[in-house]
Design an enzyme around this catalytic site. Structure first.
Site, PDB file in Angstrom:
ATOM      1  N   ASP A 100      48.034  41.051  33.153  1.00  0.00           N
ATOM      2  CA  ASP A 100      48.204  39.940  34.060  1.00  0.00           C
ATOM      3  C   ASP A 100      49.210  40.535  35.123  1.00  0.00           C
ATOM      4  O   ASP A 100      48.926  40.415  36.312  1.00  0.00           O
ATOM      5  CB  ASP A 100      48.515  38.902  33.442  1.00  0.00           C
ATOM      6  N   HIS A 124      39.805  38.526  31.301  1.00  0.00           N
ATOM      7  CA  HIS A 124      40.761  37.357  30.871  1.00  0.00           C
ATOM      8  C   HIS A 124      40.663  36.517  32.379  1.00  0.00           C
ATOM      9  O   HIS A 124      40.862  37.079  33.490  1.00  0.00           O
ATOM     10  CB  HIS A 124      41.976  37.949  30.857  1.00  0.00           C
TER      11      HIS A 124
END
Length: 347
Positions: A100, A124
């Protein structure tokens, strides 16, 4: 798409029987899948796709451990292994499988290669869901999809090699071409999913962050630690405390749950164990339900996302993480675990 009854609730799922690999390959025959990142999910998804016959290339930084790992895994520099930007340029499907934090850092580099008609793929929902925090806003003329295997990339690869599949969720955030559904399902089948169940980017990230902090990782470590310490404080040896806390759970009981459910595991234990489990089930539920409610609210409100962004963006994050993980590894419970694992017959 099949309708399956889950505990009285019907859901739409996609199985490999109704969407076979041949159909997935036909759908993606003119696509070049650029897997960006070769860390947690990258190797498993990329290798499974390649073994299934898809056209796959890797985008990774040179002079990195993961670049070297990709070469060890059979990817060839200049043929199937490229620097990130070159892979993004070549790919018609960009599988954005960086962490991320790395997705945020490299977004401007990747975004400029998202030309009309390309597909941006996530595993994700973090970056897009928390776009106000991450700055990840895909162009309007590309498909944006998600396939999220319900496990690590290591498990995905291992199960694929065993002829099994790891279940995955899928979602469509943006369908610019009108073909996003077939593409995301094809990619889900290609990476080795057992079956695919529909979700949204928001639901994927909120359930995922809750699960990681809850029963999958955070809660289980806390639960193990609490029971282990109580046993040790009452005179039980490290071996006995670890075996009764972790080893029996992971090696004996949890596999039974995976095989046929909690009730089946109970039915295959002694009547004394059954009685104790049933009597103490509710007190544990009552003690932990408020914690899970607090956790879910923290996830939904974006607090957990902000914590993750703030910590992962620190220059010394990796060093601090190693210190925290080292503390767990060197705790008596997991030192006892290391000794117990060495004594397993297969070792």
């Amino acid at each position: 798409m099949a309708k399956i009854n889950f505990g009285g609730v019907e859901e739409n799922v996609v199985t490999r029987e109704e969407f076979p690999l041949d159909k997935a390959l036909e759908t993606m025959k003119n696509e070049t899948i650029a897997v960006i990142g070769y860390g947690v999910q990258g190797p498993g998804q990329a290798l499974n796709l390649k073994d299934n016959g898809f056209n796959v290339i890797i985008g990774q930084r040179k002079k990195s451990k993961t670049w070297d790992k990709a070469i060890t895994d059979g990817w060839v520099p200049g043929e199937t292994l490229f620097e990130i930007e070159e892979a993004c340029e070549k790919g018609t499907v960009i599988q954005y499988l960086l962490s991320d934090a790395a997705q945020i850092k490299l977004w401007d580099t990747v975004k400029k290669h998202l030309t009309t008609g390309k597909t941006l793929y996530f595993s994700h929902g973090f970056g897009v869901t928390y776009k106000d925090k991450t700055g990840i806003v895909p162009p309007a003329d590309v498909d944006v999809v998600l396939v999220a295997p319900k496990g690590s990339g290591t498990s995905l690869r291992r199960m694929f090699l065993e002829g099994r599949g790891l279940n995955s969720s899928y979602a469509i955030y943006q369908d610019a071409t009108g073909n996003a559904k077939d593409k995301v399902v094809s990619l889900g089948i290609g990476v080795g999913s057992g079956y695919l169940f529909e979700t949204t980017f928001v639901k994927e990230v909120t359930s995922d962050l809750t699960g990681e902090r809850g029963s999958l990782m955070g809660a289980i470590q806390g639960l193990f630690r609490a029971q282990y310490e109580v046993l040790r404080e009452n005179g039980h040896s490290p071996s006995e405390a670890f075996n009764e806390t972790v080893e029996e759970a992971t090696q004996s009981l949890y596999p039974l749950v995976a095989e046929n459910g909690m009730d089946w595991m109970y039915a295959n234990c002694s009547t004394t164990a059954q009685r104790g489990a049933l009597d103490w089930m509710d007190p544990f539920y009552e003690a932990t339900k408020p914690v899970f409610e607090k956790l879910y609210k923290s996830v939904k409100d974006g607090i957990e996302a902000q914590k993750s962004i703030d910590s992962n963006s620190q220059a010394d994050y990796r060093e601090k993480l190693e210190v925290e993980l080292k503390a767990i590894a060197e705790s008596e419970m997991w030192q006892a675990g290391a000794a117990v694992r060495k004594l397993r017959p297969e070792n």
